[in-house]
Design a protein around this motif. Structure first.
Motif, PDB file in Angstrom:
ATOM      1  N   SER A 157       0.827  -1.208   0.000  1.00  0.00           N
ATOM      2  CA  SER A 157       0.000   0.000   0.000  1.00  0.00           C
ATOM      3  C   SER A 157       0.860   1.257   0.000  1.00  0.00           C
ATOM      4  CB  SER A 157      -0.913   0.016   1.227  1.00  0.00           C
ATOM      5  OG  SER A 157      -0.157   0.205   2.409  1.00  0.00           O
ATOM      6  N   GLU A 158       0.276   2.370  -0.443  1.00  0.00           N
ATOM      7  CA  GLU A 158       0.995   3.643  -0.520  1.00  0.00           C
ATOM      8  C   GLU A 158       1.559   4.048   0.832  1.00  0.00           C
ATOM      9  OE1 GLU A 158       1.848   5.463  -3.065  1.00  0.00           O
ATOM     10  OE2 GLU A 158       0.912   4.096  -4.503  1.00  0.00           O
ATOM     11  N   ASN A 159       0.779   3.831   1.873  1.00  0.00           N
ATOM     12  CA  ASN A 159       1.193   4.238   3.208  1.00  0.00           C
ATOM     13  C   ASN A 159       2.422   3.473   3.690  1.00  0.00           C
ATOM     14  OD1 ASN A 159       0.743   5.793   5.659  1.00  0.00           O
ATOM     15  ND2 ASN A 159       0.169   3.849   6.606  1.00  0.00           N
ATOM     16  N   GLN A 160       2.538   2.202   3.268  1.00  0.00           N
ATOM     17  CA  GLN A 160       3.634   1.358   3.731  1.00  0.00           C
ATOM     18  C   GLN A 160       4.906   1.483   2.898  1.00  0.00           C
ATOM     19  OE1 GLN A 160       3.621  -0.547   6.560  1.00  0.00           O
ATOM     20  NE2 GLN A 160       1.657   0.433   6.974  1.00  0.00           N
ATOM     21  N   LYS A 161       4.805   2.102   1.721  1.00  0.00           N
ATOM     22  CA  LYS A 161       6.001   2.218   0.867  1.00  0.00           C
ATOM     23  C   LYS A 161       6.442   3.664   0.658  1.00  0.00           C
ATOM     24  CE  LYS A 161       3.226   1.984  -3.409  1.00  0.00           C
ATOM     25  NZ  LYS A 161       2.894   1.173  -4.583  1.00  0.00           N
ATOM     26  N   LYS A 162       6.049   4.538   1.584  1.00  0.00           N
ATOM     27  CA  LYS A 162       6.476   5.938   1.494  1.00  0.00           C
ATOM     28  C   LYS A 162       8.000   6.031   1.531  1.00  0.00           C
ATOM     29  CE  LYS A 162       2.451   8.297   3.487  1.00  0.00           C
ATOM     30  NZ  LYS A 162       1.949   9.066   4.655  1.00  0.00           N
ATOM     31  N   GLY A 163       8.558   6.797   0.599  1.00  0.00           N
ATOM     32  CA  GLY A 163      10.003   6.991   0.562  1.00  0.00           C
ATOM     33  C   GLY A 163      10.776   5.829  -0.038  1.00  0.00           C
ATOM     34  N   ILE A 164      10.075   4.810  -0.530  1.00  0.00           N
ATOM     35  CA  ILE A 164      10.729   3.645  -1.125  1.00  0.00           C
ATOM     36  C   ILE A 164      10.531   3.674  -2.639  1.00  0.00           C
ATOM     37  CG2 ILE A 164      10.732   1.121  -1.258  1.00  0.00           C
ATOM     38  CD1 ILE A 164       9.821   1.049   1.640  1.00  0.00           C
ATOM     39  N   SER A 165      11.626   3.507  -3.385  1.00  0.00           N
ATOM     40  CA  SER A 165      11.581   3.563  -4.843  1.00  0.00           C
ATOM     41  C   SER A 165      12.153   2.285  -5.449  1.00  0.00           C
ATOM     42  CB  SER A 165      12.381   4.764  -5.368  1.00  0.00           C
ATOM     43  OG  SER A 165      11.911   5.972  -4.808  1.00  0.00           O
ATOM     44  N   LEU A 166      11.900   2.122  -6.714  1.00  0.00           N
ATOM     45  CA  LEU A 166      12.413   0.976  -7.457  1.00  0.00           C
ATOM     46  C   LEU A 166      13.931   0.918  -7.343  1.00  0.00           C
ATOM     47  CD1 LEU A 166      11.419  -1.305  -9.403  1.00  0.00           C
ATOM     48  CD2 LEU A 166      11.989   0.240 -11.281  1.00  0.00           C
ATOM     49  N   ASN A 167      14.444  -0.296  -7.109  1.00  0.00           N
ATOM     50  CA  ASN A 167      15.881  -0.587  -6.994  1.00  0.00           C
ATOM     51  C   ASN A 167      16.512  -0.125  -5.681  1.00  0.00           C
ATOM     52  OD1 ASN A 167      15.986  -1.830  -9.554  1.00  0.00           O
ATOM     53  ND2 ASN A 167      16.263   0.163 -10.550  1.00  0.00           N
ATOM     54  N   ASP A 168      15.713   0.413  -4.756  1.00  0.00           N
ATOM     55  CA  ASP A 168      16.237   0.688  -3.419  1.00  0.00           C
ATOM     56  C   ASP A 168      16.576  -0.640  -2.735  1.00  0.00           C
ATOM     57  OD1 ASP A 168      15.925   3.368  -3.699  1.00  0.00           O
ATOM     58  OD2 ASP A 168      14.171   3.561  -2.406  1.00  0.00           O
TER      59      ASP A 168
END
Length: 353
Positions: A157-168
């Motif tokens: 969900s959007e709330n759980q992946k805040k600040g996380i991007s592809l390939n992090d």
């Protein structure tokens, strides 16, 4: 850095045979080892959860094989020849069914529990997104070296992946691991309890067993787990009156420790435990912070052996009371503590004297 004369000074650390450099390298290695330990602990925890979930499914499908849909499954003649009885073949098909379920994701498990086992799962509403993220993060470590991929981003969900991007590259620290274990324990104990309630609604042992689990978690200040289990017990019609009172007191304690005292303050103030055992009255007085009433009733509780000194020193609900001067005075003057601290003279000691 500039000196008092305005000259620029520089400190150079040689890399050759340098102890500071070695210490820094060791510190970095230790940090990496700790992160790896937390990551492996998360993976191990989820493996234990999956085992527990599989046991729940086996328990249910063994009692209700028709729910597993085994009647509609087909087997080859070669497969049939490997089984001694129809029951063996049925168990095999159930194993296949459960293996297929476990290969799914957490969302598919929830859908199955609702559709095939008819569980409500209302207690998962507030933690569902967190649990999905935990499982997806585990998958990244197992299959992608912890590197965020499109699957993770699409499932979480959007709330759980805040600040996380592809390939992090994600990691697991102590705080994340503790929270994940707390959420997993709460979710799957409640799933087990609800299934137990569905299959054996008249079983009164449920309240006592849940109470034991709650107390063990209270000792370690796992308020969220305990709040969920206590709330479940309060809604269970088959819980004995005594277990229900215990669940009520512990539920209030959890709310208080989770900084949600306002939501239950009126309820606590209106509660009347005069017709209940003194040990329960003690808990209510502790919640209200009524030190004088605690001191008045505490000797009765100890005299009638409703608890002992060891538990008195351990009860989470009495934590604030134990920090008061009144309790320190009680310990110094009370006969119960004097009896507890009496030295027992053994024959060996007598002989030495």
């Amino acid at each position: 850095k500039e000196s008092e004369n305005g000259e620029r000074l520089a400190i150079k650390i040689s890399n050759s045979n340098n102890e500071i450099s070695k210490h820094l390298e060791n510190a970095q290695k230790n940090k990496e080892h700790i992160e790896l330990l937390y990551t492996n602990s998360l993976i191990s925890a989820l493996s234990s959860v999956e085992w527990f979930f599989s046991q729940l499914l086996h328990f249910y499908y063994d009692k209700h094989p028709e729910s597993a849909g085994v009647q509609k499954r087909t087997m080859t003649l070669t497969e049939l020849k490997t089984f001694g009885t129809i029951e063996d073949a049925e168990k095999y098909l159930i194993d296949v069914k459960i293996d297929e379920i476990l290969r799914g994701n957490f969302e598919s498990w929830i859908n199955l529990l609702k559709s095939e086992l008819s569980l409500g799962l209302g207690y998962l509403k507030d933690i569902k997104d967190e649990l999905i993220e935990v499982y997806q993060r585990r998958n990244l470590f197992v299959h992608n070296g912890g590197i965020v991929n499109s699957i993770y981003l699409s499932k979480v969900s959007e709330n759980q992946k805040k600040g996380i991007s592809l390939n992090d590259k994600l990691s697991v620290d102590k705080s994340y691991l503790d929270n994940a274990i707390c959420k997993l324990q709460k979710a799957f104990i409640l799933i087990g309890a609800e299934l137990w309630k569905k299959l054996s609604p008249e079983d009164t042992n449920r309240g006592e067993i849940l109470g034991d689990i709650v107390y063990e978690n209270l000792i370690h200040s796992r308020w969220e787990i305990c709040e969920g289990l206590c709330f479940f017990s309060l809604k269970d019609a088959q819980i004995s009156p005594v277990d229900k009172v215990i669940a009520q007191i512990n539920y209030w304690l959890c709310k208080k420790e989770m900084d949600d005292y306002k939501s239950i303050e009126n309820e606590i103030n209106k509660a009347d435990f005069e017709d209940k055992k003194e040990i329960f009255q003690l808990g209510l007085f502790a919640l209200r912070g009524e030190t004088e009433k605690i001191l008045n009733i505490l000797p009765i509780v100890l005299e009638t052996k409703q608890t002992n000194i060891e538990r008195l020193e351990e009860f989470p609900i009495l934590k604030d009371f134990r920090e008061t001067e009144e309790y320190s005075t009680f310990k110094k003057e009370s006969k119960f503590f004097k009896e507890e601290n009496k030295e027992v003279i053994t024959p060996e000691i007598v002989e030495k004297e």
